[in-house]
Write a protein that holds these residues in place. Structure first.
Motif, PDB file in Angstrom:
ATOM      1  N   SER A 253       0.850  -1.204   0.000  1.00 48.99           N
ATOM      2  CA  SER A 253       0.000   0.000   0.000  1.00 48.99           C
ATOM      3  C   SER A 253       0.875   1.239   0.000  1.00 48.99           C
ATOM      4  N   VAL A 254       0.628   2.139  -0.971  1.00 44.74           N
ATOM      5  CA  VAL A 254       1.356   3.409  -1.056  1.00 44.74           C
ATOM      6  C   VAL A 254       0.338   4.526  -0.854  1.00 44.74           C
ATOM      7  N   SER A 255       0.441   5.263   0.241  1.00 43.33           N
ATOM      8  CA  SER A 255      -0.502   6.349   0.554  1.00 43.33           C
ATOM      9  C   SER A 255       0.126   7.685   0.169  1.00 43.33           C
ATOM     10  N   ILE A 256      -0.520   8.405  -0.784  1.00 39.64           N
ATOM     11  CA  ILE A 256      -0.054   9.729  -1.233  1.00 39.64           C
ATOM     12  C   ILE A 256      -0.911  10.781  -0.544  1.00 39.64           C
ATOM     13  N   PRO A 257      -0.330  11.594   0.327  1.00 43.05           N
ATOM     14  CA  PRO A 257      -1.128  12.614   1.029  1.00 43.05           C
ATOM     15  C   PRO A 257      -1.623  13.700   0.058  1.00 43.05           C
ATOM     16  N   PHE A 258      -2.803  14.188   0.327  1.00 42.36           N
ATOM     17  CA  PHE A 258      -3.372  15.251  -0.512  1.00 42.36           C
ATOM     18  C   PHE A 258      -4.386  16.051   0.297  1.00 42.36           C
ATOM     19  N   ILE A 259      -4.693  17.244  -0.279  1.00 40.62           N
ATOM     20  CA  ILE A 259      -5.714  18.133   0.322  1.00 40.62           C
ATOM     21  C   ILE A 259      -6.637  18.606  -0.794  1.00 40.62           C
ATOM     22  N   ILE A 260      -7.914  18.576  -0.516  1.00 38.69           N
ATOM     23  CA  ILE A 260      -8.907  19.123  -1.449  1.00 38.69           C
ATOM     24  C   ILE A 260      -9.595  20.308  -0.762  1.00 38.69           C
ATOM     25  N   LEU A 261      -9.593  21.454  -1.451  1.00 39.95           N
ATOM     26  CA  LEU A 261     -10.222  22.664  -0.925  1.00 39.95           C
ATOM     27  C   LEU A 261     -11.620  22.849  -1.504  1.00 39.95           C
ATOM     28  N   SER A 262     -12.444  23.523  -0.768  1.00 44.23           N
ATOM     29  CA  SER A 262     -13.802  23.817  -1.238  1.00 44.23           C
ATOM     30  C   SER A 262     -13.787  24.795  -2.406  1.00 44.23           C
ATOM     31  N   GLN A 263     -12.754  25.623  -2.515  1.00 39.53           N
ATOM     32  CA  GLN A 263     -12.591  26.512  -3.670  1.00 39.53           C
ATOM     33  C   GLN A 263     -11.132  26.928  -3.776  1.00 39.53           C
ATOM     34  N   TYR A 264     -10.747  27.261  -5.018  1.00 37.32           N
ATOM     35  CA  TYR A 264      -9.349  27.595  -5.284  1.00 37.32           C
ATOM     36  C   TYR A 264      -9.165  29.037  -5.762  1.00 37.32           C
ATOM     37  N   LYS A 265     -10.253  29.697  -6.072  1.00 33.79           N
ATOM     38  CA  LYS A 265     -10.226  31.118  -6.424  1.00 33.79           C
ATOM     39  C   LYS A 265     -11.444  31.786  -5.813  1.00 33.79           C
ATOM     40  N   ALA A 266     -11.245  33.015  -5.374  1.00 34.20           N
ATOM     41  CA  ALA A 266     -12.373  33.751  -4.796  1.00 34.20           C
ATOM     42  C   ALA A 266     -12.104  35.245  -4.881  1.00 34.20           C
ATOM     43  N   THR A 267     -13.156  35.992  -4.938  1.00 34.51           N
ATOM     44  CA  THR A 267     -13.061  37.456  -4.875  1.00 34.51           C
ATOM     45  C   THR A 267     -13.915  37.934  -3.711  1.00 34.51           C
ATOM     46  N   ALA A 268     -13.520  39.046  -3.125  1.00 34.66           N
ATOM     47  CA  ALA A 268     -14.250  39.557  -1.963  1.00 34.66           C
ATOM     48  C   ALA A 268     -14.082  41.055  -1.872  1.00 34.66           C
ATOM     49  N   ASP A 269     -15.005  41.670  -1.156  1.00 43.62           N
ATOM     50  CA  ASP A 269     -14.877  43.083  -0.816  1.00 43.62           C
ATOM     51  C   ASP A 269     -14.226  43.193   0.550  1.00 43.62           C
TER      52      ASP A 269
ATOM     53  N   ILE B   1      -7.058  34.581  -3.406  1.00 42.71           N
ATOM     54  CA  ILE B   1      -8.108  35.518  -2.982  1.00 42.71           C
ATOM     55  C   ILE B   1      -7.798  36.901  -3.553  1.00 42.71           C
ATOM     56  N   ALA B   2      -8.716  37.450  -4.342  1.00 41.44           N
ATOM     57  CA  ALA B   2      -8.585  38.821  -4.869  1.00 41.44           C
ATOM     58  C   ALA B   2      -9.539  39.726  -4.092  1.00 41.44           C
ATOM     59  N   ILE B   3      -8.974  40.747  -3.448  1.00 41.03           N
ATOM     60  CA  ILE B   3      -9.788  41.683  -2.657  1.00 41.03           C
ATOM     61  C   ILE B   3     -10.040  42.936  -3.496  1.00 41.03           C
ATOM     62  N   ASN B   4     -11.296  43.225  -3.713  1.00 41.53           N
ATOM     63  CA  ASN B   4     -11.678  44.378  -4.530  1.00 41.53           C
ATOM     64  C   ASN B   4     -11.404  45.693  -3.807  1.00 41.53           C
ATOM     65  N   LYS B   5     -11.011  46.703  -4.565  1.00 41.66           N
ATOM     66  CA  LYS B   5     -10.856  48.046  -4.019  1.00 41.66           C
ATOM     67  C   LYS B   5     -12.239  48.640  -3.779  1.00 41.66           C
ATOM     68  N   THR B   6     -12.416  49.254  -2.622  1.00 43.60           N
ATOM     69  CA  THR B   6     -13.703  49.869  -2.296  1.00 43.60           C
ATOM     70  C   THR B   6     -13.951  51.074  -3.198  1.00 43.60           C
ATOM     71  N   LYS B   7     -15.132  51.106  -3.793  1.00 44.80           N
ATOM     72  CA  LYS B   7     -15.509  52.237  -4.646  1.00 44.80           C
ATOM     73  C   LYS B   7     -16.441  53.158  -3.867  1.00 44.80           C
ATOM     74  N   ILE B   8     -16.177  54.450  -4.002  1.00 48.44           N
ATOM     75  CA  ILE B   8     -16.988  55.460  -3.311  1.00 48.44           C
ATOM     76  C   ILE B   8     -17.650  56.361  -4.349  1.00 48.44           C
ATOM     77  N   THR B   9     -18.940  56.541  -4.211  1.00 42.84           N
ATOM     78  CA  THR B   9     -19.692  57.433  -5.100  1.00 42.84           C
ATOM     79  C   THR B   9     -20.291  58.556  -4.267  1.00 42.84           C
ATOM     80  N   LEU B  10     -19.941  59.807  -4.622  1.00 44.74           N
ATOM     81  CA  LEU B  10     -20.462  60.974  -3.905  1.00 44.74           C
ATOM     82  C   LEU B  10     -21.692  61.541  -4.592  1.00 44.74           C
ATOM     83  N   SER B  11     -22.551  62.177  -3.809  1.00 48.51           N
ATOM     84  CA  SER B  11     -23.752  62.807  -4.368  1.00 48.51           C
ATOM     85  C   SER B  11     -23.382  64.000  -5.245  1.00 48.51           C
ATOM     86  N   LEU B  12     -22.240  64.651  -4.951  1.00 53.23           N
ATOM     87  CA  LEU B  12     -21.771  65.795  -5.740  1.00 53.23           C
ATOM     88  C   LEU B  12     -20.258  65.728  -5.870  1.00 53.23           C
ATOM     89  N   ASN B  13     -19.764  66.076  -7.058  1.00 58.65           N
ATOM     90  CA  ASN B  13     -18.319  66.157  -7.264  1.00 58.65           C
ATOM     91  C   ASN B  13     -17.835  67.603  -7.337  1.00 58.65           C
TER      92      ASN B  13
END
Length: 335
Positions: free
Chosen positions: A32-48, A106-118
């Motif tokens: 018996s040859v046991s090869i260790p491994f890991i499986i992740l629930s996801q491999y790419k993600a984006t977030a704020d 993991i890609a973290i998005n830059k926060t976008k700000i929208t003003l009522s007046l520029n």
């Protein structure tokens, strides 16, 4: 596909792989040859920024994986695989066991700000409400580049302080958005631009100011005309003065001319016998009482009401004066 479904699918995929690592009892000759491994629930993600991502790691050994972030300032991970997005950027989250590892990008998005007046413009004392919407609903902080021109409070309310320009900045999660703000100089209109008065007379000058700020009043010649804080001008003596109303460096002027009065006497020549009296009447255009005087008090006298008394033989002059104007009556006294 929902997050839960993804996790279930990952676990199901692990089952046949795990069965391959179990030695077959039917073929004892094979080792018996046991090869260790890991499986992740996801491999790419984006977030704020501020989001949390739940990563699941299935290991071939059944032991829990240890977690590590390549950039904990961007995204951190705890011992349970819970990732917290901290700032915009990229982080690699790695799950490890002995001789095996797996990573999620993991890609973290830059926060976008929208003003009522520029861009906006207000006046001194005026208020303006700015609103800011962020892509991740995070709170913003406000700042004015020139507090001497305009201030802004924590709720985004701007108050004009004095004419000029400033930049209002909303900041959230390292992102910024700006509004160019101008505090306009006021427009001033006076009720009068010139006025003529006699000594002692008063006049009220009113100032209509676009910013509703009360003006500062000033005279350039207090000896000729004065002005109080409400714009009431009082004539002091004949001459010309300039009254100025100023708000935030903007000013308007009114010319005040204090006129010399006209004086007419009821008599310009009198003949009196020694010891007798008579009264001279002075008609003054300013309605002010004149000051009476005699050129020779040994010959004639005069009181404050214009009563002339002959004292001895001779000739004298009676004067009625008011604010630079003088009228004369010649009086001859006989025996």
């Amino acid at each position: 596909m929902s997050h839960i479904k993804k996790i279930i699918l990952s676990v199901l995929l692990c089952i046949p792989l795990l069965s391959l690592s179990i030695p077959s009892q039917a073929v004892p000759a094979l080792s018996s040859v046991s090869i260790p491994f890991i499986i992740l629930s996801q491999y790419k993600a984006t977030a704020d920024i501020g989001d949390k991502i739940y990563l699941l790691a299935v290991t071939s050994t059944g032991k829990p994986a240890t977690w590590k972030s390549s950039n904990s300032k961007t995204a951190s991970v705890n011992t349970y695989g819970i990732v917290t997005a901290k700032k915009a950027g990229l982080a690699i989250i790695t799950a490890k066991i002995k001789n095996a590892e797996a990573s999620c990008y993991i890609a973290i998005n830059k926060t976008k700000i929208t003003l009522s007046l520029n861009n906006a413009s207000i006046e001194h004392g005026e208020k303006l409400k700015l609103t800011a919407v962020t892509s991740n609903d995070s709170e913003v902080t406000w700042k004015s580049s020139k507090k001497s021109v305009a201030t802004i409070d924590e709720y985004g309310t701007v108050t004009g302080i004095k004419p000029g320009e400033t930049v209002i900045t909303a900041k959230a999660d390292g992102s910024t958005a700006t509004c160019a703000l101008k505090v306009k100089p006021p427009v001033i209109k006076l009720s009068r631009t010139s006025v003529k008065l006699y000594r002692g007379q008063t006049v009220k000058i009113t100032a209509a100011v676009s910013s509703k700020i009360n003006p500062a009043w000033k005279t350039n010649k207090k000896s000729i005309a004065t002005v109080d804080k409400n714009g009431t001008v009082t004539a002091v003596k004949n001459g010309t003065a300039t009254i100025t109303a100023t708000v935030d460096g903007v000013y308007k002027t009114c010319e005040v001319i204090v006129q010399k009065p006209d004086i007419k006497l009821s008599s310009v020549e009198l003949s009196l016998k020694k010891g007798t009296s008579t009264t001279i009447t002075a008609y003054v255009s300013s309605d002010n009482l004149p000051v009476w005087a005699t050129s020779n008090p040994n010959i004639v006298s005069i009181n404050s009401k214009g009563k002339v008394t002959a004292l001895k033989k001779g000739t004298a002059y009676i004067y009625a004066s008011e604010d630079g104007t003088k009228a004369r009556c010649t009086v001859k006294v006989t025996e």
